[in-house]
Enzyme design. Structure first.
Site, PDB file in Angstrom:
ATOM      1  N   ASP A  95     -10.765   1.903  -2.727  1.00  0.00           N
ATOM      2  CA  ASP A  95     -11.122   1.645  -1.253  1.00  0.00           C
ATOM      3  C   ASP A  95     -12.897   1.551  -1.316  1.00  0.00           C
ATOM      4  O   ASP A  95     -13.019   1.172  -0.220  1.00  0.00           O
ATOM      5  CB  ASP A  95     -10.727   2.713  -0.479  1.00  0.00           C
ATOM      6  CG  ASP A  95      -9.235   2.405  -0.038  1.00  0.00           C
ATOM      7  OD1 ASP A  95      -8.725   1.165  -0.219  1.00  0.00           O
ATOM      8  OD2 ASP A  95      -8.724   3.326   0.487  1.00  0.00           O
TER       9      ASP A  95
ATOM     10  N   ASP B 124       0.840  -1.162   0.149  1.00  0.00           N
ATOM     11  CA  ASP B 124       0.099   0.023  -0.041  1.00  0.00           C
ATOM     12  C   ASP B 124       0.834   1.516   0.020  1.00  0.00           C
ATOM     13  O   ASP B 124       2.078   1.086   0.208  1.00  0.00           O
ATOM     14  CB  ASP B 124      -0.716  -0.019   1.207  1.00  0.00           C
ATOM     15  CG  ASP B 124      -2.210   0.713   1.205  1.00  0.00           C
ATOM     16  OD1 ASP B 124      -2.358   1.457   0.059  1.00  0.00           O
ATOM     17  OD2 ASP B 124      -3.233   0.442   1.660  1.00  0.00           O
TER      18      ASP B 124
END
Length: 725
Positions: free
Chosen positions: A528, A459
């Site tokens: 997301d 990430d």
């Protein structure tokens, strides 16, 4: 036929790219390399006889603008330069000289490089081109070099485009691109291209949620299935800039490279700089054909492991957030295995003092209070369930509240005389520095080995602020490019050292999706936002360039934790099955019926996964239509899968039909409808399915969906193939 043909007397070079071609002309007398043709197939004699545009009669005209392969600043040029330099005396004008070319070709590919230099100044550059026999995508890049002797002053590259792509003169152009924000990425936009300069960029140090480094252009008349489309993309993961230039005379060019405005590269004598690769594609078959060509290119020439099916994964983030415990993860793993997951990923919260996002980044050791024996017992449990084991990591970031920051505050990407603004309570480690990337590689290798990790979710949750490397270089803002190159080196070395390891690219969702990232990872976390309805538009935009194989998509809880929208489990699965399927809900709160239903959908997906992930994709409408579908066709055309959705209530005034694409017109297909709207045992020919289609009827209710599976039963006049299918 040779992939690159050369006519030496005229300086004409013709590059063949799977049914299309690209032609340029090298004029050593004028020092120019100019575009002759980019489009449909032509013979060498056709492009050899093509004439350059006549010079304009007035003194304000610039006949070179919009025609050169890499325009410089200087002489009679007024359009934005693709290459702009500042010499030690502060001047920027360049007078190119062509020094020759090199050509290399083998059975499957060919590469051309053309050498140029500035008259009387210490700058040289080489234009590189690569074409492949099976691929319509052309790759281009540029290598720039300070050719002076040691002791000569440095020079600075102000603009350093990978390529300049010049399109035919047309009366109008339309530009397609994707835009958005965090949790709303990849929103497709098609707009008329205005006269002047239109720039897409990221100033954030990473690819960005707000735009993506590709542009498609057409003559304002292309559709999903027909019309000429030119697409240009950049393989870069740091800051980037792409500019489309449209003149009043109808010329159109696209230039772009790494870095945004103000990001300069200083070269000392003897130093060189290689730009990222820029890809160009022309197709006469509309936006759908352009997408399928890009999907094939990514699979065959970008991804490190394209032949592997992407596993059905379970990720624990939305179930636990930072409340990670051994018992909780073990329970989730048991349930994930029960529904058919093949990979179990422990997300954020397993390391350091990571009870929230305020601490722990940089300390990549398990939280002792949660995992007193480390992560190996959990990994062994997951492996014992027949699943692979994955971990979330964010190697490029650090919390001020961490042991790493307390030991090495100098590693942070920050200007010491400026206020450090925290975003997500974290700062960025300077991956342009070799000592930082060496630490990251060592820490990752130890983590993978010690805990038997099969998969990393890598990430990147913070854009750059107050950014400038504190190293010795004068071009401190170069870190907007070189940080990403450092991350690439870590990924390359990590994969080389652990070939079985698989990696997902993530940046708060889709903030680092690009060709350079995909060359080092196996899939990308798309957004997301896991709302199944919102995801349809996000996935539609994603599919314009990137294949379903790399598009991570999860089934999560209802109401959705992000939007609070309630969506049936069926619709959630059908939405996520359009890519690399994952599950991210809190399975401990799912009922027995929901777990059984989920297992059935996972089984359905596995049965057709190869067709969805590796087949050709056809978009049948768009989310803006209210009801639309996506079709996938196996390479041998023996199987096809259609996923169809309606996000709102049924429109009784419309009776659309799904006209399917890509099927064998001479074959007969058995059609299975998991929504029950088609009669059992429906049989149709490929020709009839293309010409007349099937009723686009969905089950009643809001957020309705279905999956159609078509399997070739026989060819007309042939034997029944249903048993073997």
């Amino acid at each position: 036929m040779s992939l690159i043909e050369v006519d030496r007397p005229s300086g004409t070079m013709l590059l063949h790219a799977a049914g299309t071609c690209y032609a340029l002309r090298v004029d050593e007398a004028s020092g120019t390399v100019r575009t002759v043709h980019w489009g449909g197939h032509l013979a060498l004699e056709d492009v050899r006889e093509a004439q350059e545009a006549d010079a304009e009669a007035d003194s304000f005209s610039a006949p070179l603008d919009g025609t050169e392969e890499l325009a410089v600043d200087g002489q009679v040029r007024f359009a934005p330069p693709a290459l702009e330099v500042r010499y030690a005396d502060g001047t920027s004008a360049v007078e190119p000289v062509v020094d020759g070319y090199d050509l290399r070709e083998d059975v499957d590919s060919a590469e051309l490089s053309i050498s140029l230099r500035d008259t009387g100044r210490p700058l040289g550059w080489r234009l590189h081109y690569r074409v492949r026999r099976d691929c319509p995508v052309i790759e281009r890049w540029t290598v720039l070099r300070h050719t002076g002797e040691q002791g000569q002053p440095p020079l600075t590259l102000l603009r350093h485009s990978a390529a300049q792509w010049n399109l035919p003169v047309l009366p109008a152009y339309r530009m397609s691109s994707v835009h958005g924000r965090w949790a709303g990425e990849f929103q497709l936009r098609r707009t008329r291209l205005a006269v002047g300069e239109t720039t897409l960029t990221s100033r954030r140090g990473h690819t960005g949620h707000q735009s993506n480094p590709w542009i498609a252009l057409d003559a304002s008349d292309a559709t999903e299935e027909a019309g000429g489309v030119w697409t240009v993309a950049l393989a870069t993961s740091g800051s980037w800039r792409m500019t489309t230039v449209r003149s009043a005379e109808g010329r159109c060019s696209v230039l772009g490279g790494s870095g945004h405005e103000g990001v300069e590269v200083t070269l000392a004598a003897g130093e060189s700089w290689t730009t990222p690769v820029s890809t160009g594609l022309y197709t006469p078959g509309g936006f759908g054909d352009a997408s399928r060509a890009h999907h094939s290119y990514v699979r065959n020439h970008v991804l490190p492991s394209p032949g592997e099916p992407r596993p059905v994964l379970y990720n624990s983030w939305e179930a636990t957030a930072f409340d990670v415990t051994f018992d909780g993860q073990r329970e989730l793993a048991d349930l994930a295995a029960r529904i058919g997951a093949e990979l179990f990923v422990v997300d954020d919260g397993w390391f350091g003092a990571r009870a929230s996002d305020r601490a722990g980044l940089g300390d990549w050791t398990p939280r002792p209070a949660v995992f007193p024996e480390g992560l190996r017992p959990l990994a062994d449990h997951v492996h014992g369930l027949g699943m692979r084991f994955g971990l979330w990591v964010e190697p490029e970031m650090v919390n001020p509240d961490s042991e790493l920051f307390r030991e090495r505050p100098d590693w942070v990407l920050h200007l010491p005389d400026r206020t450090a603004h925290l975003l997500r309570n974290q700062l960025v480690l300077d991956f342009s520095r070799p000592e930082v990337t060496a630490w990251a590689l060592d820490r990752l290798l130890r983590t993978v080995d010690e805990f038997a990790v099969d998969f990393l979710k890598w990430d990147f949750n913070r854009s750059f602020t107050e950014a400038g490397s504190t190293g010795h270089r004068p071009d401190a803002r170069r870190v907007f490019i070189e940080h990403a190159l450092g991350a690439h080196r870590v990924l390359d070395e990590l994969r080389a050292a652990r070939p079985a390891l698989r990696i997902e690219a993530c940046s708060g969702g889709g903030g680092r999706v690009d060709l350079a990232s995909l060359a080092r990872t196996d899939q990308a976390w798309t957004s997301d936002n896991t709302d199944a309805v919102d995801r349809l538009a996000i996935q539609h935009g994603f599919s314009q360039l990137y294949p379903a194989q790399v598009m991570g998509a999860w089934v999560t809880d209802s109401p959705n934790p992000f939007t609070r929208r309630a969506v049936p489990l069926r619709f959630r699965f059908h939405s996520a099955m359009a890519g690399a399927l994952g599950v991210g809900g809190d399975l401990t709160r799912w009922s027995e019926a929901e777990l059984e239903e989920a297992a059935a959908y996972v089984g359905q997906y596995k049965a057709v996964r190869t067709t969805i992930q590796a087949g050709e994709q056809y978009r049948l409408g768009s989310p803006a239509d209210g009801a639309h579908a996506v079709q996938y066709v196996a390479r041998d055309r023996g199987e096809s899968v259609v996923l169809q959705w309606r996000a709102g209530p049924a429109d009784r005034t419309r009776s659309p039909r799904l006209r399917l694409r890509g099927l064998d017109p001479h074959a007969v297909y058995r059609v299975e409808d998991d929504g029950g709207t088609l009669p059992v045992g429906t049989v149709r020919s490929g020709a009839a399915l293309a010409a007349h289609g099937i009723p686009a009827e969905l089950p009643p209710g809001d957020c309705a969906s279905r999956m159609l599976t078509l399997r070739r039963a026989r060819r007309r006049g042939g034997v029944d193939l249903s048993r073997s299918s």
